[in-house]
Scaffold this motif. Structure first.
Motif, PDB file in Angstrom:
ATOM      1  N   PHE A 194       0.815  -1.216   0.000  1.00 19.01           N
ATOM      2  CA  PHE A 194       0.000   0.000   0.000  1.00 19.01           C
ATOM      3  C   PHE A 194       0.848   1.264   0.000  1.00 19.01           C
ATOM      4  CE2 PHE A 194      -3.617  -2.569   1.767  1.00 19.01           C
ATOM      5  CZ  PHE A 194      -4.451  -2.347   0.684  1.00 19.01           C
ATOM      6  N   ILE A 195       2.074   1.163   0.499  1.00 16.58           N
ATOM      7  CA  ILE A 195       2.976   2.315   0.474  1.00 16.58           C
ATOM      8  C   ILE A 195       3.159   2.803  -0.956  1.00 16.58           C
ATOM      9  CG2 ILE A 195       5.414   2.948   0.785  1.00 16.58           C
ATOM     10  CD1 ILE A 195       3.920   3.047   3.353  1.00 16.58           C
ATOM     11  N   PHE A 196       3.240   1.859  -1.906  1.00 16.90           N
ATOM     12  CA  PHE A 196       3.452   2.233  -3.302  1.00 16.90           C
ATOM     13  C   PHE A 196       2.247   2.956  -3.895  1.00 16.90           C
ATOM     14  CE2 PHE A 196       6.475  -1.237  -2.752  1.00 16.90           C
ATOM     15  CZ  PHE A 196       7.624  -0.578  -3.137  1.00 16.90           C
ATOM     16  N   ILE A 197       1.093   2.807  -3.300  1.00 14.66           N
ATOM     17  CA  ILE A 197      -0.085   3.539  -3.766  1.00 14.66           C
ATOM     18  C   ILE A 197      -0.040   4.980  -3.266  1.00 14.66           C
ATOM     19  CG2 ILE A 197      -2.607   3.667  -3.641  1.00 14.66           C
ATOM     20  CD1 ILE A 197      -2.562   0.587  -3.270  1.00 14.66           C
ATOM     21  N   PHE A 198       0.338   5.177  -2.022  1.00 16.54           N
ATOM     22  CA  PHE A 198       0.256   6.508  -1.422  1.00 16.54           C
ATOM     23  C   PHE A 198       1.523   7.349  -1.569  1.00 16.54           C
ATOM     24  CE2 PHE A 198      -3.025   4.127   0.873  1.00 16.54           C
ATOM     25  CZ  PHE A 198      -4.099   4.962   0.616  1.00 16.54           C
ATOM     26  N   MET A 199       2.646   6.739  -1.904  1.00 15.53           N
ATOM     27  CA  MET A 199       3.881   7.505  -2.035  1.00 15.53           C
ATOM     28  C   MET A 199       3.816   8.542  -3.157  1.00 15.53           C
ATOM     29  SD  MET A 199       7.868   6.261  -1.893  1.00 15.53           S
ATOM     30  CE  MET A 199       7.429   4.644  -2.332  1.00 15.53           C
ATOM     31  N   PRO A 200       3.310   8.230  -4.364  1.00 15.43           N
ATOM     32  CA  PRO A 200       3.202   9.281  -5.378  1.00 15.43           C
ATOM     33  C   PRO A 200       2.272  10.428  -4.970  1.00 15.43           C
ATOM     34  CG  PRO A 200       2.981   7.140  -6.396  1.00 15.43           C
ATOM     35  CD  PRO A 200       2.964   6.924  -4.913  1.00 15.43           C
ATOM     36  N   ILE A 201       1.224  10.102  -4.225  1.00 16.38           N
ATOM     37  CA  ILE A 201       0.300  11.145  -3.774  1.00 16.38           C
ATOM     38  C   ILE A 201       1.000  12.081  -2.795  1.00 16.38           C
ATOM     39  CG2 ILE A 201      -1.881  11.567  -2.561  1.00 16.38           C
ATOM     40  CD1 ILE A 201      -2.771   8.781  -3.626  1.00 16.38           C
ATOM     41  N   ALA A 202       1.788  11.515  -1.895  1.00  9.97           N
ATOM     42  CA  ALA A 202       2.518  12.352  -0.940  1.00  9.97           C
ATOM     43  C   ALA A 202       3.552  13.229  -1.650  1.00  9.97           C
ATOM     44  CB  ALA A 202       3.203  11.470   0.107  1.00  9.97           C
ATOM     45  N   PHE A 203       4.278  12.673  -2.622  1.00  3.48           N
ATOM     46  CA  PHE A 203       5.260  13.463  -3.350  1.00  3.48           C
ATOM     47  C   PHE A 203       4.595  14.515  -4.240  1.00  3.48           C
ATOM     48  CE2 PHE A 203       8.345  10.299  -2.067  1.00  3.48           C
ATOM     49  CZ  PHE A 203       9.451  11.095  -1.840  1.00  3.48           C
ATOM     50  N   TYR A 204       3.466  14.188  -4.832  1.00  2.00           N
ATOM     51  CA  TYR A 204       2.732  15.185  -5.622  1.00  2.00           C
ATOM     52  C   TYR A 204       2.230  16.311  -4.729  1.00  2.00           C
ATOM     53  CZ  TYR A 204      -0.827  17.368  -8.488  1.00  2.00           C
ATOM     54  OH  TYR A 204      -1.597  18.292  -9.148  1.00  2.00           O
ATOM     55  N   GLY A 205       1.776  15.965  -3.534  1.00  4.54           N
ATOM     56  CA  GLY A 205       1.350  17.002  -2.593  1.00  4.54           C
ATOM     57  C   GLY A 205       2.503  17.904  -2.178  1.00  4.54           C
ATOM     58  N   MET A 206       3.672  17.316  -1.952  1.00  7.22           N
ATOM     59  CA  MET A 206       4.847  18.124  -1.613  1.00  7.22           C
ATOM     60  C   MET A 206       5.254  19.003  -2.786  1.00  7.22           C
ATOM     61  SD  MET A 206       6.641  18.863   0.832  1.00  7.22           S
ATOM     62  CE  MET A 206       8.182  19.092   1.608  1.00  7.22           C
ATOM     63  N   TYR A 207       5.128  18.481  -4.008  1.00 12.28           N
ATOM     64  CA  TYR A 207       5.398  19.272  -5.211  1.00 12.28           C
ATOM     65  C   TYR A 207       4.445  20.460  -5.288  1.00 12.28           C
ATOM     66  CZ  TYR A 207       5.180  20.451 -10.184  1.00 12.28           C
ATOM     67  OH  TYR A 207       5.145  21.121 -11.382  1.00 12.28           O
ATOM     68  N   GLN A 208       3.173  20.227  -4.991  1.00 15.31           N
ATOM     69  CA  GLN A 208       2.190  21.318  -5.023  1.00 15.31           C
ATOM     70  C   GLN A 208       2.518  22.388  -3.981  1.00 15.31           C
ATOM     71  OE1 GLN A 208      -0.470  22.185  -6.879  1.00 15.31           O
ATOM     72  NE2 GLN A 208      -0.026  20.518  -8.286  1.00 15.31           N
ATOM     73  N   ILE A 209       2.886  21.957  -2.784  1.00 19.41           N
ATOM     74  CA  ILE A 209       3.189  22.915  -1.719  1.00 19.41           C
ATOM     75  C   ILE A 209       4.454  23.709  -2.048  1.00 19.41           C
ATOM     76  CG2 ILE A 209       3.934  23.102   0.683  1.00 19.41           C
ATOM     77  CD1 ILE A 209       2.072  20.757   1.305  1.00 19.41           C
ATOM     78  N   ALA A 210       5.486  23.034  -2.514  1.00 20.23           N
ATOM     79  CA  ALA A 210       6.777  23.692  -2.715  1.00 20.23           C
ATOM     80  C   ALA A 210       6.819  24.543  -3.972  1.00 20.23           C
ATOM     81  CB  ALA A 210       7.885  22.643  -2.762  1.00 20.23           C
ATOM     82  N   LEU A 211       6.198  24.098  -5.059  1.00 20.63           N
ATOM     83  CA  LEU A 211       6.406  24.773  -6.334  1.00 20.63           C
ATOM     84  C   LEU A 211       5.156  25.386  -6.964  1.00 20.63           C
ATOM     85  CD1 LEU A 211       8.818  22.161  -7.925  1.00 20.63           C
ATOM     86  CD2 LEU A 211       9.418  24.277  -6.755  1.00 20.63           C
ATOM     87  N   LYS A 212       3.993  24.951  -6.624  1.00 22.93           N
ATOM     88  CA  LYS A 212       2.786  25.439  -7.306  1.00 22.93           C
ATOM     89  C   LYS A 212       1.879  26.230  -6.361  1.00 22.93           C
ATOM     90  CE  LYS A 212       3.599  23.694 -11.348  1.00 22.93           C
ATOM     91  NZ  LYS A 212       3.806  24.478 -12.512  1.00 22.93           N
ATOM     92  N   ASP A 213       0.925  25.546  -5.757  1.00 24.21           N
ATOM     93  CA  ASP A 213      -0.101  26.203  -4.951  1.00 24.21           C
ATOM     94  C   ASP A 213      -0.050  25.648  -3.530  1.00 24.21           C
ATOM     95  OD1 ASP A 213      -2.295  27.555  -4.011  1.00 24.21           O
ATOM     96  OD2 ASP A 213      -3.761  26.372  -5.135  1.00 24.21           O
ATOM     97  N   HIS A 214       0.408  26.459  -2.587  1.00 32.25           N
ATOM     98  CA  HIS A 214       0.536  25.979  -1.211  1.00 32.25           C
ATOM     99  C   HIS A 214      -0.809  25.712  -0.553  1.00 32.25           C
ATOM    100  CE1 HIS A 214      -0.050  30.298  -0.602  1.00 32.25           C
ATOM    101  NE2 HIS A 214      -0.513  29.971   0.592  1.00 32.25           N
ATOM    102  N   LYS A 215      -1.892  26.166  -1.166  1.00 36.18           N
ATOM    103  CA  LYS A 215      -3.218  25.912  -0.604  1.00 36.18           C
ATOM    104  C   LYS A 215      -3.708  24.489  -0.884  1.00 36.18           C
ATOM    105  CE  LYS A 215      -4.587  30.686  -0.663  1.00 36.18           C
ATOM    106  NZ  LYS A 215      -5.489  31.704  -1.147  1.00 36.18           N
ATOM    107  N   LYS A 216      -2.944  23.733  -1.652  1.00 36.08           N
ATOM    108  CA  LYS A 216      -3.287  22.332  -1.902  1.00 36.08           C
ATOM    109  C   LYS A 216      -2.514  21.416  -0.955  1.00 36.08           C
ATOM    110  CE  LYS A 216      -4.737  22.819  -6.645  1.00 36.08           C
ATOM    111  NZ  LYS A 216      -4.600  22.348  -8.016  1.00 36.08           N
ATOM    112  N   TRP A 217      -2.360  21.840   0.284  1.00 36.44           N
ATOM    113  CA  TRP A 217      -1.644  21.067   1.299  1.00 36.44           C
ATOM    114  C   TRP A 217      -2.357  19.765   1.614  1.00 36.44           C
ATOM    115  CZ3 TRP A 217      -4.667  19.953   5.396  1.00 36.44           C
ATOM    116  CH2 TRP A 217      -5.774  20.782   5.591  1.00 36.44           C
TER     117      TRP A 217
END
Length: 178
Positions: free
Chosen positions: A126-149
């Motif tokens: 299950f880690i492999f399912i949620f790891m891309p979501i966590a990294f995409y969320g970090m990408y959104q916070i760091a580089l795009k829209d911090h309101k998508k935390w």
């Protein structure tokens, strides 16, 4: 000697028969499973919560046998792994080809296949399912829209609910990668 003493000290806190409570006088209320060898208790829902097994149980009931439910569950894990990586990569790159390539490389990686098929670790799968979501969320916070935390919090919550020891490693990777 220290490891044996620590193991013995923890084992002495657990009940010796059946399922019971650790620290029976109130300091820590954790249900325990007892291993059949050496009467050692393992805390229920501590590292691998039982909620991760509910989809497998439902598939077992639907298929009527354990083998069919297991195969359907493994197929569901692989499909969810591919889809999670595909959707997260598609949202970052806007390219379907790169999304398909990254999901194929991610889903068919040696580690993902060995965790799922060889070790049969459902929490690790299950880690492999949620790891891309966590990294995409970090990408959104760091580089795009911090309101998508909430995307990162959803991914990290999934990591923690599936496999706590692996979630610590992934969260450290998140912290040090951005």
């Amino acid at each position: 000697m220290f490891d044996y003493f620590t193991l013995f000290a923890w084992a002495s806190l657990y009940p010796s028969r059946g399922m019971g409570w650790a620290f029976p006088y109130g300091s820590c209320r954790r249900k325990l499973f007892e291993f059949k060898s050496w009467s050692f208790g393992y805390p229920q829902n501590l590292f691998y919560p039982l909620i991760t097994m509910l989809p497998e149980v439902l598939l077992h009931i639907i298929f009527g046998n354990a083998y069919g439910g297991y195969l359907a569950f493994i197929s569901l894990i692989f499909f969810s792994t591919f889809m999670s990586m595909y959707i997260c990569t598609l949202k970052i790159t806007k390219s379907r080809f790169i999304g398909l390539l990254s999901s194929a490389l991610y889903g068919f990686s040696h580690f993902a296949i060995s965790i799922t098929l060889f070790y049969r670790s459902f929490g690790g799968s299950f880690i492999f399912i949620f790891m891309p979501i966590a990294f995409y969320g970090m990408y959104q916070i760091a580089l795009k829209d911090h309101k998508k935390w909430w995307i990162m919090s959803l991914g990290v919550a999934g990591l923690i609910l599936c496999d706590l020891p692996d979630a610590v490693v992934v969260v450290l990777m998140l912290v040090f990668s951005f």
